[in-house]
Design a protein around this motif. Sequence first.
Motif, PDB file in Angstrom:
ATOM      1  N   PHE A 145      11.038  62.256  41.555  1.00  0.00           N
ATOM      2  CA  PHE A 145       9.643  62.697  41.488  1.00  0.00           C
ATOM      3  C   PHE A 145       9.473  64.132  41.001  1.00  0.00           C
ATOM      4  CE2 PHE A 145       9.916  59.486  44.894  1.00  0.00           C
ATOM      5  CZ  PHE A 145       9.043  58.541  44.372  1.00  0.00           C
ATOM      6  N   ASP A 146      10.551  64.773  40.570  1.00  0.00           N
ATOM      7  CA  ASP A 146      10.474  66.133  40.043  1.00  0.00           C
ATOM      8  C   ASP A 146       9.878  67.083  41.089  1.00  0.00           C
ATOM      9  OD1 ASP A 146      10.839  68.147  38.218  1.00  0.00           O
ATOM     10  OD2 ASP A 146       8.962  67.780  37.140  1.00  0.00           O
ATOM     11  N   VAL A 147      10.469  67.072  42.282  1.00  0.00           N
ATOM     12  CA  VAL A 147       9.997  67.905  43.381  1.00  0.00           C
ATOM     13  C   VAL A 147      11.203  68.524  44.090  1.00  0.00           C
ATOM     14  CG1 VAL A 147       7.891  66.560  43.770  1.00  0.00           C
ATOM     15  CG2 VAL A 147       9.991  65.947  44.973  1.00  0.00           C
ATOM     16  N   PRO A 198       6.019  70.203  44.484  1.00  0.00           N
ATOM     17  CA  PRO A 198       6.213  69.817  43.083  1.00  0.00           C
ATOM     18  C   PRO A 198       6.763  70.963  42.255  1.00  0.00           C
ATOM     19  CG  PRO A 198       3.877  70.079  43.581  1.00  0.00           C
ATOM     20  CD  PRO A 198       4.600  70.173  44.884  1.00  0.00           C
ATOM     21  N   GLY A 205       4.952  66.493  38.574  1.00  0.00           N
ATOM     22  CA  GLY A 205       5.266  66.203  39.970  1.00  0.00           C
ATOM     23  C   GLY A 205       4.033  66.221  40.842  1.00  0.00           C
ATOM     24  N   THR A 211       2.136  63.029  40.302  1.00  0.00           N
ATOM     25  CA  THR A 211       2.837  61.902  40.937  1.00  0.00           C
ATOM     26  C   THR A 211       2.562  61.867  42.434  1.00  0.00           C
ATOM     27  OG1 THR A 211       4.583  62.025  39.267  1.00  0.00           O
ATOM     28  CG2 THR A 211       5.081  60.852  41.303  1.00  0.00           C
TER      29      THR A 211
END
Length: 588
Positions: free
Chosen positions: A221-223, A301, A306, A309
């Motif tokens: 999730f790019d976090v 994020p 992110g 999402t």
Amino acid sequence: MSPCRLRGVYAGHVSFYAPFSKSQLTCFVPGTRRTWWRRGNVVCRLLNRLVMNICGVQWIQRLSDRIEAEPEEWRLQFAYVAAIAVPLLCAFGASPLLAFLDQANIAMLFLLSVVIVAVFFGRGPAIVSTIVSVAAFDFGFVPPRFSFGVSDLQYLVTFAVMSVVGLLIAQLTSRLRFEANLSASRESESRALYEFARDLSGALQTEQIVDVSLAVISRTFDVHGLILLPDADGRLREAPCSSVQASGAPRLGVMDLGLAQWSYDHAKPAGIGADFMPSSEQAFIPLVSPMRTRGVLVLRPVSANGTQTLRQSSQVRSFAALVAIALERQHYIDVAQEVTVHMESERLRNSLLSALSHDIRTPLTSLVGLSESLTRSKPPLAPHQMELALALNEGAMRMTDLTSTILEMARIQSGKVQLNLQWQYLEEVVGSALRACKPALERHVVHTNLASDLPLVQFDAVLVERVLCNLVENAAKYTPTGSHITIAAQVAFDFLEVDVRDSGPGFPKGREDEVFGKFVRGDPESALPGVGLGLSMCRAIIEAHRGTICASNLGHGGARVLFTLPLGTPPFVPEAEDALEVQGVLDV
């Protein structure tokens, strides 16, 4: 400068990269990433120089930066440009074929262009492509050519049919494209959840679960992630994890910790994408398992993607549910291990106590006999010798009683004692217990409050009398002179409740259940005699009768011990006799 690509263009379309390093221009042909012109080629150098002279490097640089900053907007613009360009290219391509093809076939070519635009760019561009196709067909192929006039009204029907068919194609193709993308997205989510669950199944410790969860969630999730777990008091603390995951974990302030605690207490999400405090820079997702909330997942994020999402995706919640289930599974594994170790230690301790008690019982019996012989010897002993002999006899008797208690308790807990269960009245056992404890109750006031309608109860009279004696003696031992001790009994649902209470200082606060352990005393530093086996013996006897026992403190001061015995179905008595109500004050 890094390449900036027009996103959303599928294989088979032109992909354009515009890096300008050392005055180089790299172009890519449709459907491939291999360069068309080699670096250093004469044609490439001439093309680079021509582009720089016509457009200027600074203009291309600004265009590339703008595309990189707003990729979604440029992808949409490119789609509508393609929607206009494809029908126009179809018109230019079909113009030389007008002498060989009928107008109906040319109309099919325009519909084919609409299908292509709908497949690759969606419904909006397909509608625009339909309108442009009808206009191009009218302008270039319907007499009079190169005008929007119509010489025959039948062409209006043709235009209407082309428009309706084009719009239907746009709608159906767009729906098919949407369903295909949705299926691919769901397949991707299912695969990600399956792989995540498979990785969690191999985690055997809490630290491993945290490491696997944070690594997968951060990558998916790019976090940046952090897991908070509750302590014994329900306050959240950062879960242990590896140094790699700890280095990228978000730092929480006082407000963030408060939001995380709120999310844990209410089992509701907070922060980004939630109804509570959506302006927060982080998302707080409770780890809710089937039994209880196991902690909170904190996500910060890294990019705008992110953030989007976290606001829209339900997959984050699915990942959090898997983490909660893994943590609950680990919790029950730890509980099972603790119970196993406790049971094994209890078994070993009972075996050891039983063996020691059995081995020292014979010499203690001899010691008791010898001490009694000394006290009765003829001629009598001197006063100081008699005092020593009596002290020896008293100590030997105390050790004998302790040994008998340990042996009896070990036999009861091992299940080797056969209870002598008989149907009888509780009043009789209470009376015999008070008579047995008469020396200990000389300086106390005893009250009995037994209901007059107590039924027959099936129990072992000797063991239940032992329980009452232990409870009454404890109450007399730990209360001051003149204090009151009350014994009450009543029927509650399917059990007979027996209540023993006093007016003393009570049990240590928070240790009401610990006093039933072996060798546990309410006041470890007390000078009163005892080794802490009385209440443990009571619990063993009551549980052998399939009852319960618990301790508590009274609100106005004093201690209370309540135990229950199952009622069962008493035998039929032909002639009912009135039970005597044993209620009053017995001042011993």
